[in-house]
Design a protein around this motif. Structure first.
Motif, PDB file in Angstrom:
ATOM      1  N   LEU A  84       0.857  -1.049   0.024  1.00  0.00           N
ATOM      2  CA  LEU A  84       0.132  -0.019  -0.118  1.00  0.00           C
ATOM      3  C   LEU A  84       0.760   1.289   0.016  1.00  0.00           C
ATOM      4  O   LEU A  84       0.245   2.270  -0.275  1.00  0.00           O
ATOM      5  N   GLU A  87       1.195   2.237  -3.607  1.00  0.00           N
ATOM      6  CA  GLU A  87       0.036   1.926  -4.426  1.00  0.00           C
ATOM      7  C   GLU A  87      -0.095   2.662  -5.598  1.00  0.00           C
ATOM      8  O   GLU A  87      -0.470   2.421  -6.722  1.00  0.00           O
ATOM      9  N   HIS A 129      -7.195  -3.681  -3.661  1.00  0.00           N
ATOM     10  CA  HIS A 129      -6.764  -2.489  -3.544  1.00  0.00           C
ATOM     11  C   HIS A 129      -6.638  -1.650  -4.706  1.00  0.00           C
ATOM     12  O   HIS A 129      -6.702  -0.312  -4.964  1.00  0.00           O
TER      13      HIS A 129
END
Length: 330
Positions: A84, A87, A129
């Motif tokens: 993340l 990301e 995600h």
């Protein structure tokens, strides 16, 4: 009371994710935003979405804070993946260089971030995600001397300046618009399975025997007017169909949308159309996506291969794009 405005891009994303996002929790969030975009009160949104009033307010707060990207995140209990932290850069890279499979995606993630993850973890990261899905690549027909961008610009100009005004007139009842194209079906046996002592053989057609259908699809009523033969589709076939349209008893001007096939754009067809008072609206080259009847022809083989009808008396009812088309051959 706070004012909420949704851009056209966000509305498209919301409309897609409320049904197609891989996580149902995100789908529920998008449903709340969809209801809010229709100016419903929060109490009614909470009731329709099956959440509490406080949850509605929290989703809207998240949208104001981080937009759709924040709402697409699922706040899992436990540690978050280290990916993340990268990301945004990963998403930008995969946008320009989509991976062919999770093995290639895992290799790219390691090269870009130095973080090694297994295929299952990579697949979950891509879906949850990044919002990616494994989709089949589609082909786009483009004229040889144009780029995709130039071709898309030409199609957009035609759609806005010529096709959409004609369709608006048809919806208002001031005109009739037909989409014209031919389909060529090949006579062949339907091979199934039966209980037998030895394999059975059935006689099949020799050579390539075709059944040609030149159809005109009404853009509003979805009625199909057609001319069929077992030879060839020529300019004379198109003229026969134009005469059938002229004799259909329509009380409004007729516009026929068709492609640039030589037998359709020849002087014989254009002179007859002018004589009958029919307007011919030729699509830009390499633009089957703008011809609605292509969707009907695309749905026919799936129905035929089901083997539920006899070829001598075929009645196909095809559902395409939320509409129902019925085509009968006798």
């Amino acid at each position: 009371m706070r004012e909420f405005t949704f851009s056209d891009e966000d509305l498209k994303g919301i409309a897609n994710d409320r049904y197609h996002h891989p996580h149902p929790h995100v789908q529920r969030k998008m449903e709340v935003l969809w209801l809010k975009s229709h100016h419903l009160p929060h109490e009614q949104i909470a009731e329709l979405a099956g959440v509490s009033l406080r949850t509605v307010q929290r989703y809207l707060d998240d949208y104001l804070e981080g937009g759709l990207a924040l709402l697409r995140r699922c706040k899992w209990r436990g540690p978050e993946t280290e990916l993340l932290q990268h990301e945004q850069s990963i998403q930008e890279y995969f946008w320009d260089h989509p991976p062919r499979n999770t093995k290639e995606a895992a290799k790219v993630l390691f090269e870009q971030t130095g973080i090694r993850r297994g295929r299952t973890q990579v697949r979950a990261f891509l879906k949850t995600h990044l919002g990616l899905r494994y989709r089949k690549v589609a082909a786009i027909p483009v004229p040889p001397k144009k780029t995709i961008e130039e071709h898309a610009k030409e199609q957009a100009r035609f759609l806005e300046a010529e096709l959409e005004p004609a369709l608006q007139e048809a919806r208002a009842g001031r005109a009739t618009v037909f989409f014209l194209d031919a389909a060529h079906f090949v006579w062949a046996p339907f091979l199934g399975s039966v209980w037998c002592l030895a394999r059975l053989f059935v006689r099949s057609a020799t050579g390539r025997k075709r059944y040609n259908v030149l159809g005109a699809l009404n853009a509003v009523t979805h009625e199909v007017i057609r001319v069929c033969n077992e030879g060839y589709v020529t300019a004379d076939t198109v003229c026969t169909l134009l005469r059938k349209l002229a004799d259909a008893g329509l009380k409004t001007p007729i516009t026929v949308v068709l492609d640039n096939a030589a037998y359709q754009r020849c002087a014989l067809v254009q002179s007859l159309a002018k004589e009958l008072g029919i307007r011919l609206l030729f699509l830009p080259s390499y633009s089957p996506n703008l011809n609605i009847i292509e969707r009907l022809w695309g749905a026919c083989p799936n129905n035929v291969h089901a083997g539920t009808r006899r070829s001598s008396d075929v009645d196909w009812t095809c559902g395409t794009g939320g509409s129902i088309f019925t085509l009968a051959f006798n």
